[in-house]
Design a protein around this motif. Structure first.
Motif, short mmCIF file in Angstrom:
data_model
loop_
_atom_site.label_atom_id
_atom_site.label_comp_id
_atom_site.label_asym_id
_atom_site.label_seq_id
_atom_site.Cartn_x
_atom_site.Cartn_y
_atom_site.Cartn_z
N MET A 1 0.84 -1.19 0.00
CA MET A 1 0.00 0.00 0.00
C MET A 1 0.88 1.24 0.00
SD MET A 1 -2.90 1.18 2.74
CE MET A 1 -1.72 1.44 4.05
N LEU A 2 0.60 2.18 -0.86
CA LEU A 2 1.38 3.40 -0.94
C LEU A 2 0.71 4.50 -0.14
CD1 LEU A 2 2.31 3.45 -4.72
CD2 LEU A 2 3.50 2.35 -2.83
N LEU A 3 1.54 5.33 0.49
CA LEU A 3 1.00 6.47 1.22
C LEU A 3 0.52 7.53 0.24
CD1 LEU A 3 3.75 6.90 3.95
CD2 LEU A 3 1.55 5.78 4.19
N ASN A 4 -0.63 8.10 0.51
CA ASN A 4 -1.19 9.12 -0.37
C ASN A 4 -0.58 10.49 -0.12
OD1 ASN A 4 -3.00 7.38 -1.69
ND2 ASN A 4 -4.41 7.49 0.05
N ASN A 5 -0.07 10.71 1.06
CA ASN A 5 0.49 12.02 1.41
C ASN A 5 1.95 11.87 1.79
OD1 ASN A 5 -2.03 13.48 1.21
ND2 ASN A 5 -2.64 12.36 3.06
N PRO A 6 2.75 12.89 1.51
CA PRO A 6 4.15 12.83 1.89
C PRO A 6 4.31 12.67 3.39
CG PRO A 6 3.76 14.63 0.36
CD PRO A 6 2.41 14.12 0.80
N PHE A 92 24.47 18.19 8.18
CA PHE A 92 25.16 16.96 8.52
C PHE A 92 24.11 15.93 8.94
CE2 PHE A 92 28.14 20.35 8.86
CZ PHE A 92 29.39 19.83 8.57
N GLN A 93 24.10 14.79 8.28
CA GLN A 93 23.03 13.82 8.53
C GLN A 93 23.06 13.27 9.95
OE1 GLN A 93 23.33 10.99 5.27
NE2 GLN A 93 21.68 12.04 4.19
N LYS A 94 24.22 13.21 10.56
CA LYS A 94 24.29 12.68 11.92
C LYS A 94 23.52 13.55 12.92
CE LYS A 94 28.74 14.66 13.42
NZ LYS A 94 29.16 15.33 12.17
N ASP A 95 23.21 14.79 12.51
CA ASP A 95 22.42 15.67 13.36
C ASP A 95 20.92 15.53 13.13
OD1 ASP A 95 24.82 16.75 14.34
OD2 ASP A 95 24.89 18.28 12.78
N ARG A 96 20.54 14.63 12.24
CA ARG A 96 19.14 14.53 11.83
C ARG A 96 18.56 13.13 12.07
NH1 ARG A 96 17.85 18.52 8.11
NH2 ARG A 96 16.72 17.18 6.68
N LEU A 97 19.18 12.37 12.96
CA LEU A 97 18.77 10.98 13.17
C LEU A 97 17.33 10.87 13.65
CD1 LEU A 97 22.02 9.53 14.81
CD2 LEU A 97 21.37 9.58 12.39
N ASP A 98 16.87 11.87 14.41
CA ASP A 98 15.49 11.83 14.90
C ASP A 98 14.49 11.91 13.75
OD1 ASP A 98 16.34 14.46 14.44
OD2 ASP A 98 14.83 15.30 15.79
N ILE A 99 14.86 12.62 12.67
CA ILE A 99 13.99 12.71 11.50
C ILE A 99 13.83 11.34 10.86
CG2 ILE A 99 13.74 13.69 9.20
CD1 ILE A 99 15.19 16.17 10.17
N TYR A 100 14.95 10.64 10.68
CA TYR A 100 14.89 9.33 10.02
C TYR A 100 14.14 8.31 10.88
CZ TYR A 100 18.85 11.85 7.99
OH TYR A 100 19.65 12.82 7.44
N GLU A 101 14.34 8.40 12.19
CA GLU A 101 13.61 7.50 13.10
C GLU A 101 12.11 7.75 13.00
OE1 GLU A 101 14.67 5.05 14.76
OE2 GLU A 101 16.82 5.34 15.17
N SER A 102 11.71 9.01 12.89
CA SER A 102 10.30 9.35 12.78
C SER A 102 9.69 8.78 11.50
CB SER A 102 10.13 10.87 12.81
OG SER A 102 8.78 11.24 12.60
N VAL A 103 10.45 8.84 10.40
CA VAL A 103 9.95 8.30 9.14
C VAL A 103 9.80 6.78 9.23
CG1 VAL A 103 10.48 7.97 6.69
CG2 VAL A 103 10.85 10.20 7.76
N ILE A 104 10.75 6.11 9.87
CA ILE A 104 10.64 4.66 10.06
C ILE A 104 9.38 4.33 10.86
CG2 ILE A 104 11.65 2.69 11.27
CD1 ILE A 104 14.39 3.71 10.45
N GLU A 105 9.12 5.09 11.90
CA GLU A 105 7.93 4.84 12.72
C GLU A 105 6.66 5.04 11.91
OE1 GLU A 105 5.28 3.86 15.51
OE2 GLU A 105 7.45 3.49 15.54
N GLN A 106 6.62 6.05 11.07
CA GLN A 106 5.43 6.27 10.25
C GLN A 106 5.25 5.14 9.23
OE1 GLN A 106 4.65 10.50 9.11
NE2 GLN A 106 6.56 10.89 10.20
N LEU A 107 6.35 4.66 8.66
CA LEU A 107 6.27 3.51 7.75
C LEU A 107 5.81 2.26 8.51
CD1 LEU A 107 9.55 4.06 5.70
CD2 LEU A 107 7.22 4.19 4.80
N HIS A 108 6.24 2.13 9.75
CA HIS A 108 5.82 0.99 10.56
C HIS A 108 4.33 1.03 10.83
CE1 HIS A 108 5.63 -1.27 14.55
NE2 HIS A 108 5.95 -2.18 13.65
N GLN A 109 3.81 2.23 11.09
CA GLN A 109 2.37 2.36 11.33
C GLN A 109 1.56 1.97 10.10
OE1 GLN A 109 1.72 6.38 12.67
NE2 GLN A 109 2.96 6.12 14.53
N ARG A 111 2.49 -0.44 8.17
CA ARG A 111 2.85 -1.85 7.93
C ARG A 111 3.71 -2.02 6.68
NH1 ARG A 111 -0.22 -5.11 11.31
NH2 ARG A 111 -2.05 -4.11 12.22
N LEU A 112 4.58 -1.05 6.43
CA LEU A 112 5.45 -1.09 5.25
C LEU A 112 6.87 -1.51 5.59
CD1 LEU A 112 4.20 2.16 3.50
CD2 LEU A 112 3.65 -0.20 2.90
#
Length: 305
Positions: A1-6, A92-109, A111-112
């Motif tokens: 299933m693809l997300l409809n919104n970014p 610097f990406q190492k300063d943005r780890l919380d952003i990537y974790e948030s995206v993983i959590e949204q993908l998990h919600q 079921r992707l």
């Protein structure tokens, strides 16, 4: 299933206004910049500026244990010495780890994604993941996180390498977004940041060509706009290996900036520029830039140190 919104992170970062052309140079500080890095910097810069676009520098340093001491400082010193200036603040990406974790959590919600307990020993030499853990519903903590792929062909038309296609299910399988040790995978970080920074075009080496279908797939899941790609032929050493940090490519010498910049412009098949201050050389290189003159294929038929 693809997300409809970014998917957007609940952070202070806001989606950039998209412009006609915004490109980037995104080195990894696992070692100093070398001549192959310079070729990519020159091509990405000239391609962006020739389209009256923006050029942005991003340091891709999520693999924190592999950061080579002093390499980030060397990157910034070289960019200055070679006349490059980012049109936006360098991130610097190492300063943005919380952003990537948030995206993983949204993908998990949605079921992707799912947790995977497979070790390298379990996987053996099989490079195609066979969905061993896809239906086990393991907790995410202390496990690798994989994203689900479908049985479908993903294609894109590269500006230099032509049409490129892959069916990820049979060519790769579900791939990792976060390693068991907690390191965020390159595939996730680059896709999220390209979106949040409003990138429209990606110019990089042909060694990253096979990553593109993965990034397109992940972007589709997240509802992100698709980018345009141009993968450059690679500079090779006298052993027939691409110039890389792993192959001990010689670090760029800022004191030789003008000469090395001239060599990089020539390696890209562009008209010669007058030896001058690097920023003036780049102005001339942009004025003369012709994408069609870049050498064909995935390797530049010359030997570089």
């Amino acid at each position: 299933m693809l997300l409809n919104n970014p998917v957007l992170s609940p952070s202070s970062d806001k989606e950039e206004i998209r412009v006609a052309y915004r490109g980037r140079f995104a080195p990894s500080p696992t070692g100093p910049l070398h001549f192959g890095s310079l070729i990519t910097a020159v091509a990405s810069y000239c391609e962006a500026k020739a389209h009256q676009g923006e050029w942005i520098v991003r340091i891709e340093d999520t693999d924190i244990p592999r950061i080579y001491p002093g390499s980030e400082a060397h990157i910034l010193k070289c960019l200055d010495a070679f006349g490059f200036e980012s049109d936006k603040e360098i991130i610097f990406q190492k300063d943005r780890l919380d952003i990537y974790e948030s995206v993983i959590e949204q993908l998990h919600q949605q079921r992707l994604v799912y947790a995977c307990q497979c070790t390298r020993k379990i996987l053996g030499s099989n490079h195609i993941y066979t969905e061993t853990c896809r239906h086990l519903n393991l907790p995410l903590a202390h496990q690798a996180i994989r994203v689900k792929v479908d049985d479908c062909e993903i294609c894109f038309d590269d500006a230099l390498q032509g049409r490129h296609c892959s069916n990820l299910k049979y060519d790769l399988g579900d791939f990792v977004l976060k390693r068991r040790d907690g390191i965020i995978n390159y595939q996730l970080a680059v896709v999220v940041d390209d979106y949040l920074q409003g990138m429209t075009h990606v110019v990089r080496g042909a060694d990253l060509l096979d990553n593109t279908e993965r990034q397109i797939w992940l972007g589709k899941l997240l509802g992100y706009p698709e980018l345009s790609y141009m993968h450059l032929p690679l500079a090779m050493n006298d052993q027939g290996q691409k110039l890389s940090k792993q192959n001990m490519a010689q670090a760029l010498d800022p004191a030789q900036a003008s000469v090395l910049l001239s060599d990089a412009i020539t390696a890209l098949g562009q008209p010669a520029v007058e030896l001058d201050l690097p920023d003036r050389m780049l102005i001339q290189a942009v004025a003369q830039w012709d994408r069609k003159s870049i050498p064909q294929g995935t390797e530049i038929q010359a030997v570089f140190l």
